[in-house]
Write a protein that holds these residues in place. Structure first.
Motif, PDB file in Angstrom:
ATOM      1  N   SER A  33      -2.924   4.969   3.073  1.00 28.79           N
ATOM      2  CA  SER A  33      -3.044   5.482   4.588  1.00 28.79           C
ATOM      3  C   SER A  33      -2.976   4.746   5.911  1.00 28.79           C
ATOM      4  N   THR A  34      -1.981   4.963   6.486  1.00 28.05           N
ATOM      5  CA  THR A  34      -1.837   4.336   7.849  1.00 28.05           C
ATOM      6  C   THR A  34      -3.023   5.087   8.787  1.00 28.05           C
ATOM      7  N   ILE A  60       0.296   0.866   3.722  1.00 29.45           N
ATOM      8  CA  ILE A  60       1.630   1.014   3.427  1.00 29.45           C
ATOM      9  C   ILE A  60       2.000   2.475   3.435  1.00 29.45           C
ATOM     10  N   GLY A  61       1.002   3.498   3.881  1.00 30.93           N
ATOM     11  CA  GLY A  61       1.335   4.805   3.731  1.00 30.93           C
ATOM     12  C   GLY A  61       0.713   5.477   2.435  1.00 30.93           C
ATOM     13  N   SER A  62       0.406   6.785   2.365  1.00 33.40           N
ATOM     14  CA  SER A  62      -0.370   7.233   1.527  1.00 33.40           C
ATOM     15  C   SER A  62       0.190   7.456  -0.046  1.00 33.40           C
ATOM     16  N   GLY A  63       1.617   7.547   0.171  1.00 38.09           N
ATOM     17  CA  GLY A  63       2.439   7.618  -0.940  1.00 38.09           C
ATOM     18  C   GLY A  63       2.314   6.351  -1.690  1.00 38.09           C
ATOM     19  N   ILE A  66      -1.165   5.835  -3.270  1.00 37.19           N
ATOM     20  CA  ILE A  66      -1.304   6.438  -4.670  1.00 37.19           C
ATOM     21  C   ILE A  66      -0.710   5.743  -5.782  1.00 37.19           C
ATOM     22  N   ASP A  80      -3.980  10.427   2.912  1.00 40.76           N
ATOM     23  CA  ASP A  80      -4.278  11.486   3.832  1.00 40.76           C
ATOM     24  C   ASP A  80      -4.385  12.658   3.141  1.00 40.76           C
ATOM     25  N   GLY A 162       6.449  10.649   7.691  1.00 42.34           N
ATOM     26  CA  GLY A 162       5.575  11.486   6.616  1.00 42.34           C
ATOM     27  C   GLY A 162       4.080  10.997   7.305  1.00 42.34           C
ATOM     28  N   GLY A 187       2.879  19.996   3.710  1.00 39.69           N
ATOM     29  CA  GLY A 187       3.327  18.795   3.059  1.00 39.69           C
ATOM     30  C   GLY A 187       3.103  17.615   4.227  1.00 39.69           C
ATOM     31  N   SER A 189       5.794  15.736   4.979  1.00 38.06           N
ATOM     32  CA  SER A 189       6.928  15.829   5.670  1.00 38.06           C
ATOM     33  C   SER A 189       7.224  17.371   5.342  1.00 38.06           C
TER      34      SER A 189
END
Lengths: 341, 332
Positions: A33-34, A60-63, A66, A80, A162, A187, A189
């Motif tokens: 998560s950012t 690096i972002g939630s995706g 995971i 998130d 996103g 979602g 996005s």
């Protein structure tokens, strides 16, 4: 002379190697998560001072978070958007919330200041579906008796990247508007049929501040820092709520996390007279039976430190801490579900 | 490298011949190794290119298989329902780039002509350096400047002016239809134009300087005006280089990401109005890749990358073809 120089160099080098090994042994690794990055980093800096353990967190972002925890390349992943209990079970993952944030509808309407008008979920949903197009629409006027709203086109602004904020926002709108749920859905996005997409909270804030007639959802910190005008939102109890740390905590306090299935709880539209309806938590994902038990233990110690000692840092960064009762439940979950011994 | 020793006392002609032969063999071996090293360096480009293409194809395959040809001709981009179509992004990429070139090419040619033909000596260096500095500004700076400084100006002054100006003219009143968001395809193209001007200018100036003074002087000598010299002598002489410069600018415009993301509005839609928000391929990837979790979503984003790769390839191929045709024509 040369020899002493050389031996000094050797000592320095040896010390360096030793220090590196120590740091490496107790380095906690995480990714995701950012939204959570500022708080996790600030906590880590303070925690390193007391424990000596460093955190290597990749924003690096939630995706990505995971994916990385599933691939077992990090000790924890941060997302998130909570995973469903089914997804958790499939990957042997345990999740728990860390801090709370909220999405606030900020507006740019001449004559309207912070909290100067009121909206409800159904109306916001219609605005974002392009069905309500002008600020003088009767549906908005009905919610704002006595407030003078101009004849001005509504320009909805949303996140283009996103984002967990988009998830909280669309999750709330899906809960209060069946039409929004079927047409757009929830979602990180989504496909908004109208409006402008902007990059990051700062992008949405800038667009709202620049554009007359704009409405855009931003995190709480951006509303307070930029002194943006915003609309109160009518919550599940039928009261017009204002966003505040207390109002976010009220949303978390009203949830019985013990009954929640693997913390799969999204804090939108919760009951309570002062509750801010568009609240959400950010989550941590860890393996139930980790490969590196010691690393997981260290990670849990770090989060425990954050829950108990990190509230000043959180306040400075405009995050909201979980209520103490929730923290107790999370600690019980760790003991039961994450096997670090 | 082999060393030839000549000063030993008992070197007969025969011995000398063998040492020389050995030395030459050594040179040949050195040459072969040098050749192999450079060949490997050249080969690595092809290997990397193939690797990029293969991994793009591999990553994009699930999306291409699911949506088929429809991926290229549908504009719906709905991550919630897992329905993806790239048309809006392709359209936005091409329109912003072409529009940017329409704005940038005349300006760049103008600067280059002024610098090489008309500019007083003392002003050449300052303007030349300014152009190069403009080329060195990172794109994120253009994006932030665009968002905070340029867009409010566009929204309050330029767009209302354009909308009013073209309102009575058919076709143009559709292309420039309101409301003035500030943000949108037109603003993105404008910022792209500012970004590519220094590139095209730099190349154009360099090729203009290759025109032999004799040709120009001859033209002036028979009474040609400056405009005629530029049109009839300079441009025909440098046509190949000009195409190269324009293509360089176009290549940059097609792939530009950050600046565009800030000012285009990031809407997955095709609008008839140039002032409406749109999106481009690189903006979509930069925005959405981070938080994309669903495999089909990720695959669709990679497929977008593949399309951009393909578009850039086609642009390059067209420019090569154009150059070849020009060279052929010149040969005749």
């Amino acid at each position: 002379m040369t020899l002493t120089k050389f031996s000094r160099l050797a000592v320095v080098a040896a010390l360096g190697v030793a220090a590196f090994q120590v740091a490496k042994a107790d380095q906690i690794t995480g990714a995701g998560s950012t939204f959570g990055t500022p708080i996790y980093s600030a906590w880590a800096a303070a925690y390193q001072k007391v424990s000596g353990n460093a955190l290597n967190y990749q924003s690096i972002g939630s995706g990505g978070g995971i994916a990385q925890i599933k691939a077992n390349t990090v000790t924890f992943g941060a997302s998130d958007m909570p995973l469903t209990p089914k997804e958790l079970a499939a990957a042997d993952l345990v999740q728990f919330p860390t801090v709370i944030g909220g999405a606030i509808p900020s507006v740019n309407i001449p004559g309207i200041g912070p909290g100067g008008m009121t909206l409800d979920g159904a109306t916001i949903a219609k605005i974002y579906m392009g069905e309500i197009k002008n600020w003088n629409d009767p549906a908005i006027a009905k919610l704002n008796p006595g407030v003078k709203l101009p004849n001005l086109a509504i320009i909805p602004v949303h996140r283009a990247d996103g984002s967990g904020t988009t998830f909280i926002w669309t999750n709330y709108l899906s809960k209060v508007s069946p039409e929004f749920k079927s047409k757009i859905g929830e979602g990180t996005s989504v496909n908004f049929p109208v409006g402008i997409g902007a990059k990051g909270n700062e992008g949405v804030a800038a667009n709202v501040l620049n554009t007359k007639g704009a409405i855009g959802y931003v995190e709480y910190a951006y509303v307070t820092q930029n002194k943006m005008a915003f609309a109160k939102v009518i919550n599940a109890a039928g009261k017009a709520a204002s966003p505040s740390a207390a109002a976010f905590q009220a949303a978390a306090a009203n949830v019985d996390w013990s009954k929640s299935d693997h913390y799969y709880v999204i804090l939108t539209n919760e009951p309570g007279a002062t509750t801010w309806p568009i609240t959400g938590a950010t989550f941590i994902l860890m393996h139930g039976t980790p490969k590196d038990k010691k690393a997981s233990e260290q990670a849990l110690k770090y989060f425990d430190w954050g829950y108990h000692n990190g509230s000043d840092i959180a306040k400075k960064l405009f995050y909201v801490m979980l209520p103490p009762a929730t923290v107790k439940q999370i600690e019980a979950t760790w003991a039961a579900d994450i096997h670090t011994k | 490298m082999a060393v030839i020793t000549m000063n030993s006392s008992d070197v007969g002609p025969k011995a000398l011949a063998t040492t020389r032969a050995a030395a030459v063999r050594g040179f040949r071996r050195g040459d072969r190794i040098f050749r192999l090293v450079t060949f490997a360096a050249a080969l690595s480009v092809l290997v990397i290119l193939c690797g990029v293409m293969l991994s793009l194809l591999f990553g994009a395959w699930p999306a291409l298989r699911t949506f088929g040809f429809g991926f290229f001709i549908h504009a719906t981009w709905n991550p919630v329902k897992d329905v993806f179509g790239a048309l809006a992004a392709i359209y936005g990429t091409l329109v912003t780039s072409v529009l940017a070139m329409l704005l940038a090419v005349p300006v760049s040619f103008g600067i280059a002509v002024f610098l090489t033909e008309l500019c007083p000596w003392w002003l050449r260096r300052p303007i030349g350096i300014a152009v190069e500095l403009l080329a060195g500004i990172p794109s994120i700076i253009y994006g932030i400047w665009g968002l905070f400084v340029f867009l409010p100006f566009v929204q309050s002054v330029i767009q209302p002016f354009l909308i009013n100006l073209f309102a009575p003219i058919p076709v143009l009143n559709i292309l420039f239809a309101g409301p003035p968001y500030g943000i949108g395809t037109f603003s993105a193209a404008f910022i792209l134009a500012i970004m590519v001007v220094p590139f095209i200018t730099a190349v154009t100036r360099d090729v203009f300087e290759t025109v032999p003074a004799v040709l120009k002087e001859a033209a002036y000598g028979i009474g040609a005006t400056r405009l005629e010299v530029v049109r009839r002598v300079v441009i025909p002489y440098t046509r190949t280089g000009l195409v190269g410069g324009v293509m360089l600018g176009l290549g940059r415009a097609l792939g530009e990401t950050m600046a565009v993301t800030f000012v285009i509005g990031n809407a997955h839609a095709i609008s008839s109005s140039l002032l409406a928000p749109g999106t481009t391929i690189s903006a979509v990837i930069a925005n959405e890749f981070n938080e994309a979790t669903d495999p089909m979503y990720i695959s669709s984003l990679i497929a977008l990358g593949l399309i951009l790769f393909f578009i850039t390839f086609v642009v390059l191929a067209i420019s090569r073809l154009l150059l070849m045709r020009i060279e052929d024509a010149e040969a005749k």
